[in-house]
Design an enzyme around this catalytic site. Structure first.
Site, PDB file in Angstrom:
ATOM      1  N   ASN A  13     -11.234   4.189  -3.507  1.00  0.00           N
ATOM      2  CA  ASN A  13     -10.836   4.286  -4.922  1.00  0.00           C
ATOM      3  C   ASN A  13     -11.594   3.266  -5.763  1.00  0.00           C
ATOM      4  OD1 ASN A  13      -8.627   6.320  -5.572  1.00  0.00           O
ATOM      5  ND2 ASN A  13      -7.940   5.458  -3.618  1.00  0.00           N
ATOM      6  N   ARG A  64       5.167 -16.040  -0.539  1.00  0.00           N
ATOM      7  CA  ARG A  64       4.624 -15.007  -1.433  1.00  0.00           C
ATOM      8  C   ARG A  64       4.221 -15.630  -2.777  1.00  0.00           C
ATOM      9  NH1 ARG A  64       5.008  -9.618  -0.251  1.00  0.00           N
ATOM     10  NH2 ARG A  64       6.398  -9.738   1.498  1.00  0.00           N
ATOM     11  N   ARG A  90      -0.007  -5.440  -0.443  1.00  0.00           N
ATOM     12  CA  ARG A  90       0.989  -6.508  -0.496  1.00  0.00           C
ATOM     13  C   ARG A  90       2.036  -6.167  -1.542  1.00  0.00           C
ATOM     14  NH1 ARG A  90       1.221  -9.042   3.810  1.00  0.00           N
ATOM     15  NH2 ARG A  90       2.381 -10.742   2.862  1.00  0.00           N
ATOM     16  N   LEU A  92       4.334  -7.242  -4.433  1.00  0.00           N
ATOM     17  CA  LEU A  92       4.229  -8.325  -5.408  1.00  0.00           C
ATOM     18  C   LEU A  92       5.618  -8.702  -5.926  1.00  0.00           C
ATOM     19  CD1 LEU A  92       1.126  -6.850  -7.237  1.00  0.00           C
ATOM     20  CD2 LEU A  92       1.148  -8.949  -5.859  1.00  0.00           C
ATOM     21  N   ASN A 106      -1.250   1.246 -10.539  1.00  0.00           N
ATOM     22  CA  ASN A 106      -1.382   1.485  -9.091  1.00  0.00           C
ATOM     23  C   ASN A 106      -1.643   2.968  -8.852  1.00  0.00           C
ATOM     24  OD1 ASN A 106      -1.091   0.948  -6.231  1.00  0.00           O
ATOM     25  ND2 ASN A 106       0.951   1.895  -6.354  1.00  0.00           N
ATOM     26  N   HIS A 108      -0.915   5.990  -6.045  1.00  0.00           N
ATOM     27  CA  HIS A 108      -0.059   6.310  -4.893  1.00  0.00           C
ATOM     28  C   HIS A 108      -0.352   7.743  -4.453  1.00  0.00           C
ATOM     29  CE1 HIS A 108       3.369   5.951  -2.249  1.00  0.00           C
ATOM     30  NE2 HIS A 108       3.720   7.174  -2.617  1.00  0.00           N
ATOM     31  N   ASP A 142      10.104  -2.578  -9.034  1.00  0.00           N
ATOM     32  CA  ASP A 142      10.483  -1.669  -7.946  1.00  0.00           C
ATOM     33  C   ASP A 142       9.255  -0.934  -7.434  1.00  0.00           C
ATOM     34  OD1 ASP A 142      13.236  -2.243  -8.126  1.00  0.00           O
ATOM     35  OD2 ASP A 142      13.330  -0.983  -9.920  1.00  0.00           O
ATOM     36  N   ALA A 172      -8.788  14.060  -4.993  1.00  0.00           N
ATOM     37  CA  ALA A 172      -8.063  14.051  -6.280  1.00  0.00           C
ATOM     38  C   ALA A 172      -7.902  12.622  -6.804  1.00  0.00           C
ATOM     39  CB  ALA A 172      -6.702  14.715  -6.115  1.00  0.00           C
TER      40      ALA A 172
END
Ligand code: GRF
Length: 191
Positions: A13, A64, A90, A92, A106, A108, A142, A172
């Site tokens: 990507n 973290r 990771r 966050l 992001n 997915h 979340d 895609a």
């Protein structure tokens, strides 16, 4: 728009964003590629394209928060408008996510809100879905939630395997990520 791309691995990507940025009309450029894994192949892709890279290995930090402070220190040395998570593996913290609220996206490999988390292709097939795809969304605390910027669909055929579906979805994804960046930049320009 000035981008930071965060990766953990293969970086296909990232490559699609690098390729898009090669077009002088594309409204973004990558300032820095950061990996939490020293051996991520995406780092090689960035170096080949003459893009600055940085490794912030989570293994060098005991918490973290300390890892994210180091990440933030690298980000602070560049004028970043948008963070693109591209296979960044990771989780966050809420603090870090809130600091980049509305400025971190992001990708997915499912049609969210379906199939959050891992093994998305296998789960889509097992659930008898007729289509799957990918989603680009803003990052909120979340995981795999947050306002959707765009989705691309692919069909699931009889006899489809997780691997064949992954290959289709990846194609895609490579169209969708640059498209989402383009969309966001035109929104920024209008505001
Ligand atoms: C992609 O499938 C992306 O949707 C997911 O992780 C994978 C990363 O692949 N978040 P790559 O490193 O970009 O090739």
């Amino acid at each position: 728009m000035k981008l930071a791309v965060l990766i953990s691995g293969r970086g296909s990507n990232l490559q699609s964003i690098i390729d898009a940025c090669a077009d002088p009309e594309f409204p973004a450029q990558i300032e820095i590629v950061i990996s939490n894994k020293p051996d991520a192949y995406g780092l090689t892709r960035a170096e080949k394209a003459g893009i600055k890279t940085s490794i912030v290995s989570h293994k060098d930090y005991t918490t973290r928060e300390a890892f994210e402070d180091a990440l933030q220190n690298v980000l602070d040395t560049f004028p970043i408008d948008l963070i693109c998570l591209a296979g960044f593996m990771r989780v966050l913290t809420e603090d870090f996510v809130n600091r980049w609220d509305g400025r971190m996206i992001n990708i997915h490999p499912s049609l969210l809100p379906k199939f959050k988390g891992l093994n998305t292709h296998e789960r889509a097939i097992d659930a008898g879905e007729k289509e799957s795809g990918c989603t680009i969304h803003f990052v909120i605390p979340d995981m795999d939630e947050g306002p959707i910027i765009l989705q691309r669909k692919v069909s699931i055929e009889t006899g489809e395997t997780a691997q064949s579906l992954a290959e289709k979805v990846l194609i895609a994804e490579h169209e969708a990520y640059p498209e989402a960046i383009r969309l966001l930049s035109s929104r920024l320009l209008k505001s």
